[in-house]
Each structure stands twice: as C-alpha cells, then as structure tokens.
Design a protein around this motif. Structure first.
Motif, PDB file in Angstrom:
ATOM      1  N   VAL A 293      -7.112  10.421   2.412  1.00 57.23           N
ATOM      2  CA  VAL A 293      -5.750   9.275   2.779  1.00 57.23           C
ATOM      3  C   VAL A 293      -6.154   7.769   2.125  1.00 57.23           C
ATOM      4  O   VAL A 293      -5.083   7.201   1.874  1.00 57.23           O
ATOM      5  CB  VAL A 293      -5.408   9.452   4.175  1.00 57.23           C
ATOM      6  N   ASP A 294      -7.555   7.397   2.064  1.00 54.24           N
ATOM      7  CA  ASP A 294      -8.004   6.185   1.379  1.00 54.24           C
ATOM      8  C   ASP A 294      -7.925   6.319   0.134  1.00 54.24           C
ATOM      9  O   ASP A 294      -7.668   5.426  -0.695  1.00 54.24           O
ATOM     10  CB  ASP A 294      -8.930   5.562   2.309  1.00 54.24           C
ATOM     11  N   TRP A 295      -8.583   7.581  -0.353  1.00 56.60           N
ATOM     12  CA  TRP A 295      -8.976   7.514  -1.612  1.00 56.60           C
ATOM     13  C   TRP A 295      -7.686   7.834  -2.842  1.00 56.60           C
ATOM     14  O   TRP A 295      -7.965   7.700  -4.025  1.00 56.60           O
ATOM     15  CB  TRP A 295     -10.060   8.668  -2.058  1.00 56.60           C
ATOM     16  N   TRP A 296      -6.786   8.519  -2.225  1.00 61.50           N
ATOM     17  CA  TRP A 296      -5.806   9.048  -3.154  1.00 61.50           C
ATOM     18  C   TRP A 296      -4.310   8.471  -2.409  1.00 61.50           C
ATOM     19  O   TRP A 296      -4.285   8.341  -0.945  1.00 61.50           O
ATOM     20  CB  TRP A 296      -5.802  10.458  -3.391  1.00 61.50           C
ATOM     21  N   ASN A 297      -3.231   8.478  -2.980  1.00 56.96           N
ATOM     22  CA  ASN A 297      -2.084   8.050  -2.522  1.00 56.96           C
ATOM     23  C   ASN A 297      -1.456   9.254  -2.155  1.00 56.96           C
ATOM     24  O   ASN A 297      -0.796  10.259  -2.674  1.00 56.96           O
ATOM     25  CB  ASN A 297      -0.979   7.527  -3.600  1.00 56.96           C
ATOM     26  N   THR A 298      -1.492   9.640  -0.577  1.00 60.14           N
ATOM     27  CA  THR A 298      -1.162  11.017   0.024  1.00 60.14           C
ATOM     28  C   THR A 298      -0.012  10.580   0.815  1.00 60.14           C
ATOM     29  O   THR A 298       0.378   9.776   1.185  1.00 60.14           O
ATOM     30  CB  THR A 298      -2.220  11.649   0.817  1.00 60.14           C
ATOM     31  N   LEU A 299       0.627  12.108   1.025  1.00 56.85           N
ATOM     32  CA  LEU A 299       1.731  11.911   2.133  1.00 56.85           C
ATOM     33  C   LEU A 299       1.339  11.874   3.378  1.00 56.85           C
ATOM     34  O   LEU A 299       1.914  11.149   4.111  1.00 56.85           O
ATOM     35  CB  LEU A 299       2.591  13.452   1.771  1.00 56.85           C
ATOM     36  N   HIS A 300       0.158  12.247   3.581  1.00 54.21           N
ATOM     37  CA  HIS A 300      -0.394  12.218   5.000  1.00 54.21           C
ATOM     38  C   HIS A 300      -0.815  10.609   5.375  1.00 54.21           C
ATOM     39  O   HIS A 300      -1.256  10.134   4.601  1.00 54.21           O
ATOM     40  CB  HIS A 300      -1.490  13.049   5.125  1.00 54.21           C
ATOM     41  N   GLN A 301      -0.185  10.533   6.706  1.00 57.92           N
ATOM     42  CA  GLN A 301      -0.384   9.018   7.031  1.00 57.92           C
ATOM     43  C   GLN A 301      -1.915   8.604   7.285  1.00 57.92           C
ATOM     44  O   GLN A 301      -2.624   9.694   7.621  1.00 57.92           O
ATOM     45  CB  GLN A 301       0.277   8.725   8.302  1.00 57.92           C
TER      46      GLN A 301
END
Length: 260
Positions: A181-189
């Motif tokens: 979630v920090d490395w990529w722009n993910t949907l998961h918060q």
C-alpha cells in the motif's frame, strides 16, 4: 557433521519434554483464548460504535484484520521453523511446520473472505487485482503449497526439506504484502493501527479490535500446539508399533536349536 543446536532449542528437542511442557501450557492457553474472545467478539460485533463512513460493515474488520496479522505472522513463524529444520535439524521443527501450515492457510482464507465481503459494499466489487489483495492471495497459495508439499513424499524427511525451502522462498512475499500500500497506488487503504503517530481508529473501535486480535492469536497458538502434540504422539505410537512388529517378525532361537 550436523551443526550444533542452540541450547534453548535443544531443550525442547526431546519429544517427552515437549509433551510435558505443552501439556501444562495448553489448557491455560486454550482457556485464555476462550475468555478473551468471549469478551472481545461481543464487544466488537455488538457494542462497538459503527464507523461514520463504513457503517455496520466495519464489524467485518474485527475478524479481517486479526486474520491478516495471523496469516503474515504465522508465515514468518513458518520461515523460522524452516531455518531451525534446515540449519539445526531440530526434530520438532518439521512437525510444527507441518501442523502450522493448515492453520495458517485457514487464517489467510478467512482474511480473503471477510475482505471480499467488506469490499462489495465499500468498493462495489468482491475482488480487484489490487497489489495488497493479490499479494495476500499469493500468500494463501504459499500456505496451501507448503501444506501439500510436506505431505507429497513417502519419506517425511524429503517432504519437510522441500517444504522448508518453499517457506523460505515464500517469505520474500511478506514485505510485499506489508508495504504494497506504500509502494503502489492501491485501492486498499494504508495501515490505520500499526503506524507512526496516533492510530487512525477511534478508541471505541481500536480497543475491541486489539482484544479480538489477542484472542485470535491465543486460539491460533493453542490450535497449532494441539496439532503438534497430536503429531508427536502419533509418531511415537507408530515407532512403538514398528518396534513391536520387528520383534514379532524376528524368529526366536531356542537354546536347543542353537546347540544343534
């Protein structure tokens, strides 16, 4: 020559000592798990406040988040057991790893299912190929792969060695799960509990979540210990049966026939 075992590990290498220690510990561990969950689950599912955005669906997270922690922490434990097996040839590490993988797979499965049930009303879909979701799915397959691999060989030692190698290779996926979630722009918060600064949860939801996490962790540990104890006792029974069968198959030589 096999590498020397560390003294602490060597103390519990004896199956009898392991059975005695866990026999005393397991009732307390199981009782504590039941007591903590009896407090945490009603608190979380019925008494905690609904979230201002998620509403009542936030109650799924009281199961989802602890299962995610256990799926990752349990796999880290599996990797440590694999090191103990490959480096120190610890006799109980193989058995513990063998019994841990089905429990870890169950925790990871519950994590995926509860996350999917939560995602439908929140995201409008049961599943997306999000970096966090995909890496957790890979973790689930690693759990299943280990559980199947250690049971795929007629020689238990070969299966244990293959499973240990897979577990160590699969541990490379843990940082991906954690930091996706920090490395990529993910949907998961991003993380809302274990982060620098104040947690992102209101204390009315944070405290029951932590109590549930403790209860599920105690239950996880008790289940793994109970399975490992059963595996140790099963191995001892098989060894006794094999020794008895060898004695029956060995022909008895009488003194008279020996003299003749």
């Amino acid at each position: 020559m096999a590498p020397a075992r560390p003294p602490v590990l060597h103390r519990f290498a004896n199956p009898g000592r392991f059975l005695r220690a866990t026999g005393r510990l397991l009732p307390w561990l199981g009782g504590a798990a039941i007591l903590v969950l009896a407090i945490g689950l009603p608190w979380a599912l019925f008494l905690s406040p609904p979230d201002w955005q998620q509403g009542e669906t936030v109650r799924l997270l009281y199961i989802h988040v602890p299962m995610a922690w256990l799926a990752m922490g349990g796999y880290a434990g599996l990797a440590l057991l694999s090191v103990a097996s490959l480096v120190w040839r610890h006799p109980l590490a193989d058995l513990a790893a063998r019994e841990l993988s089905p429990v870890g797979a169950l925790a990871c499965f519950l994590c995926l299912v509860t996350g999917s049930l939560w995602g439908k009303p929140m995201w409008g879909t049961w599943w997306v190929w999000d970096a966090r979701l995909t890496s957790v799915l890979v973790l689930f397959f690693l759990w299943l792969g280990h559980a199947a691999l250690v049971r795929a060989f007629d020689a238990p030692e070969r299966g244990a060695r293959a499973g240990a190698i897979l577990a160590l290779l699969g541990a490379l996926n843990l940082p991906v799960v954690k930091f996706s979630v920090d490395w990529w722009n993910t949907l998961h918060q991003p993380a809302s509990v274990a982060r620098l600064g104040a947690p992102g949860l209101h204390v009315g939801m944070l405290y029951p979540l932590l109590v549930c996490a403790l209860g599920f962790t105690l239950a996880f540990a008790a289940l793994v210990l109970a399975r490992t104890r059963a595996a140790v006792m099963e191995r001892r029974i098989r060894a006794l049966q094999l020794a008895a069968a060898r004695r029956l198959d060995r022909p008895e030589v009488s003194p008279g026939s020996a003299a003749a």
